[in-house]
Design a protein around this motif. Structure first.
Motif, PDB file in Angstrom:
ATOM      1  N   ASP A  98      34.162  44.637  63.787  1.00 38.72           N
ATOM      2  CA  ASP A  98      32.767  44.970  63.491  1.00 38.72           C
ATOM      3  C   ASP A  98      32.156  45.867  64.568  1.00 38.72           C
ATOM      4  O   ASP A  98      31.296  46.697  64.274  1.00 38.72           O
ATOM      5  CB  ASP A  98      31.935  43.697  63.353  1.00 38.72           C
ATOM      6  N   ARG A  99      32.619  45.707  65.821  1.00 40.26           N
ATOM      7  CA  ARG A  99      32.053  46.506  66.910  1.00 40.26           C
ATOM      8  C   ARG A  99      32.375  47.989  66.767  1.00 40.26           C
ATOM      9  O   ARG A  99      31.599  48.840  67.204  1.00 40.26           O
ATOM     10  CB  ARG A  99      32.570  45.993  68.264  1.00 40.26           C
ATOM     11  N   LEU A 104      34.580  53.840  62.531  1.00 39.80           N
ATOM     12  CA  LEU A 104      35.434  53.918  61.340  1.00 39.80           C
ATOM     13  C   LEU A 104      34.698  54.601  60.191  1.00 39.80           C
ATOM     14  O   LEU A 104      35.280  55.378  59.445  1.00 39.80           O
ATOM     15  CB  LEU A 104      35.879  52.525  60.927  1.00 39.80           C
ATOM     16  N   GLU A 105      33.427  54.289  60.051  1.00 41.03           N
ATOM     17  CA  GLU A 105      32.642  54.928  58.996  1.00 41.03           C
ATOM     18  C   GLU A 105      32.531  56.432  59.245  1.00 41.03           C
ATOM     19  O   GLU A 105      32.622  57.236  58.313  1.00 41.03           O
ATOM     20  CB  GLU A 105      31.257  54.280  58.921  1.00 41.03           C
ATOM     21  N   THR A 108      35.817  57.998  58.313  1.00 44.10           N
ATOM     22  CA  THR A 108      35.954  58.142  56.859  1.00 44.10           C
ATOM     23  C   THR A 108      35.205  59.373  56.372  1.00 44.10           C
ATOM     24  O   THR A 108      35.715  60.153  55.559  1.00 44.10           O
ATOM     25  CB  THR A 108      35.415  56.889  56.148  1.00 44.10           C
ATOM     26  N   GLU A 109      34.003  59.567  56.891  1.00 41.10           N
ATOM     27  CA  GLU A 109      33.213  60.742  56.510  1.00 41.10           C
ATOM     28  C   GLU A 109      33.917  62.029  56.934  1.00 41.10           C
ATOM     29  O   GLU A 109      33.990  63.001  56.171  1.00 41.10           O
ATOM     30  CB  GLU A 109      31.826  60.683  57.145  1.00 41.10           C
ATOM     31  N   ALA A 110      34.473  62.021  58.160  1.00 37.01           N
ATOM     32  CA  ALA A 110      35.175  63.212  58.653  1.00 37.01           C
ATOM     33  C   ALA A 110      36.401  63.515  57.803  1.00 37.01           C
ATOM     34  O   ALA A 110      36.681  64.676  57.483  1.00 37.01           O
ATOM     35  CB  ALA A 110      35.575  63.009  60.117  1.00 37.01           C
ATOM     36  N   LEU A 111      37.138  62.470  57.432  1.00 43.24           N
ATOM     37  CA  LEU A 111      38.329  62.665  56.606  1.00 43.24           C
ATOM     38  C   LEU A 111      37.956  63.231  55.238  1.00 43.24           C
ATOM     39  O   LEU A 111      38.636  64.116  54.704  1.00 43.24           O
ATOM     40  CB  LEU A 111      39.072  61.341  56.443  1.00 43.24           C
ATOM     41  N   ASN A 112      36.873  62.745  54.663  1.00 45.69           N
ATOM     42  CA  ASN A 112      36.399  63.277  53.387  1.00 45.69           C
ATOM     43  C   ASN A 112      36.010  64.748  53.516  1.00 45.69           C
ATOM     44  O   ASN A 112      36.297  65.569  52.633  1.00 45.69           O
ATOM     45  CB  ASN A 112      35.206  62.463  52.886  1.00 45.69           C
ATOM     46  N   ASN A 113      35.335  65.077  54.626  1.00 49.16           N
ATOM     47  CA  ASN A 113      34.952  66.476  54.858  1.00 49.16           C
ATOM     48  C   ASN A 113      36.179  67.365  54.977  1.00 49.16           C
ATOM     49  O   ASN A 113      36.220  68.475  54.421  1.00 49.16           O
ATOM     50  CB  ASN A 113      34.112  66.590  56.132  1.00 49.16           C
ATOM     51  N   TYR A 254      43.834  52.107  55.607  1.00 50.52           N
ATOM     52  CA  TYR A 254      44.271  50.753  55.949  1.00 50.52           C
ATOM     53  C   TYR A 254      43.079  49.906  56.376  1.00 50.52           C
ATOM     54  O   TYR A 254      42.945  48.741  55.971  1.00 50.52           O
ATOM     55  CB  TYR A 254      45.312  50.810  57.071  1.00 50.52           C
ATOM     56  N   PHE A 255      42.202  50.491  57.161  1.00 45.86           N
ATOM     57  CA  PHE A 255      41.024  49.739  57.614  1.00 45.86           C
ATOM     58  C   PHE A 255      40.044  49.470  56.478  1.00 45.86           C
ATOM     59  O   PHE A 255      39.359  48.449  56.474  1.00 45.86           O
ATOM     60  CB  PHE A 255      40.320  50.479  58.754  1.00 45.86           C
ATOM     61  N   ILE A 256      39.982  50.387  55.514  1.00 46.76           N
ATOM     62  CA  ILE A 256      39.146  50.114  54.334  1.00 46.76           C
ATOM     63  C   ILE A 256      39.693  48.896  53.595  1.00 46.76           C
ATOM     64  O   ILE A 256      38.935  48.049  53.114  1.00 46.76           O
ATOM     65  CB  ILE A 256      39.082  51.341  53.411  1.00 46.76           C
TER      66      ILE A 256
END
Length: 279
Positions: A98-99, A104-105, A108-113, A254-256
């Protein structure tokens, strides 16, 4: 959270996997549907979850020439997480997770971009081979700076947590990525080449039409000699870009799935044998 709400969340997550991991997406969707069945048992849901994980592993590893690399990468990541779970237990591991959730979020945004940029640049039908190669070099630099470095810092944070050391993620953002190599599995760095990264960042690379290779050059410094190396496009994809892309996609997806597991199993407001909706 009611299990109907958890099922809806799993269904939403399944759509995130539809393009890159369609079989995993189908298993997540099936699991979301099974959770709504009034008499579904804990054992059946556990079995569904194992099917989700196996589908993801099979799809990620694949069957092409980099299969061995991806299998080693998957195994190393799984071990990193399992070591933390065994050492810290589920609750403390979740706290560590959680920290670094904001990182991670962002990843995820960077990977989508990067996915959108890839479709616009590399997959353009109007590009020559040299143009495609140059585009992939820029993509490589973006992967190194925008996703890979963050993933390495996240995994380093988990490794230190396993050792009982709480790391302030914000304080290690400025550290050089080389500082983490001794603590993490070397497979995580296999697609990373700081000399190629420097060559691209400093515009010291050019396409040689005669033999269809890209030449990368990095100047000498007090730590390293001068660097000069050439790759064909296929060699660059296989040895550098492809491995970096694989590693980054693996960590994020994997983290998702770890988050999806929390949706299903934490906390457990169901009876001994069946799932039930609770307020």
């Amino acid at each position: 959270m009611r299990f109907s709400e958890r099922a809806a969340e799993l269904n939403r997550l399944s759509k995130m996997y539809a393009q890159s991991f369609p079989h995993t997406s189908k298993w997540l969707k099936r699991m979301s549907e099974d959770m709504l069945y009034p008499k579904v048992t804990v054992g059946e849901v556990n079995a569904d979850w194992k099917d989700v994980i196996q589908a993801f592993k099979n799809e990620f590893v694949g069957s092409d020439e980099n299969r061995e690399y991806r299998e080693k990468c998957y195994t190393a990541l799984e071990k990193t997480i399992n070591d933390m779970l065994v050492k810290l237990g589920l609750q403390r591991s979740k706290e560590a997770f959680d920290r670094i959730l904001p990182a991670l979020e962002a990843g995820t945004e960077a990977l989508n971009n990067l996915g959108r940029i890839y479709l616009e640049l590399v997959k353009s039908k109007n590009l020559s081979e040299s143009g495609r190669y140059y585009s992939m070099c820029f993509m490589y630099l973006l992967f190194v700076e925008g996703v890979h470095d963050e993933n390495i810092r996240v995994l380093y944070t988990f490794r230190k947590a396993t050792e009982g050391v709480s790391i302030d993620y914000e304080k290690i953002k400025e550290a050089n990525i080389r500082d983490f190599k001794k603590k993490l599995d070397p497979i995580f760095f296999e697609g990373y080449n700081d000399r190629i990264r420097n060559a691209i960042a400093h515009a010291k690379f050019n396409y040689v039409e005669a033999n269809k290779v890209m030449s990368f050059r990095d100047r000498a410094n007090r730590f390293q000699p001068e660097y000069s190396k050439s790759f064909s496009l296929r060699e660059f994809v296989t040895q550098c870009y492809g491995k970096l892309d694989d590693f980054c996609r693996l960590v994020i997806f994997y983290f998702i799935l770890l988050g999806a597991r929390d949706v299903v199993f934490l906390p457990r407001p169901f009876g001994k044998t069946t799932f039930k909706d609770h307020a």
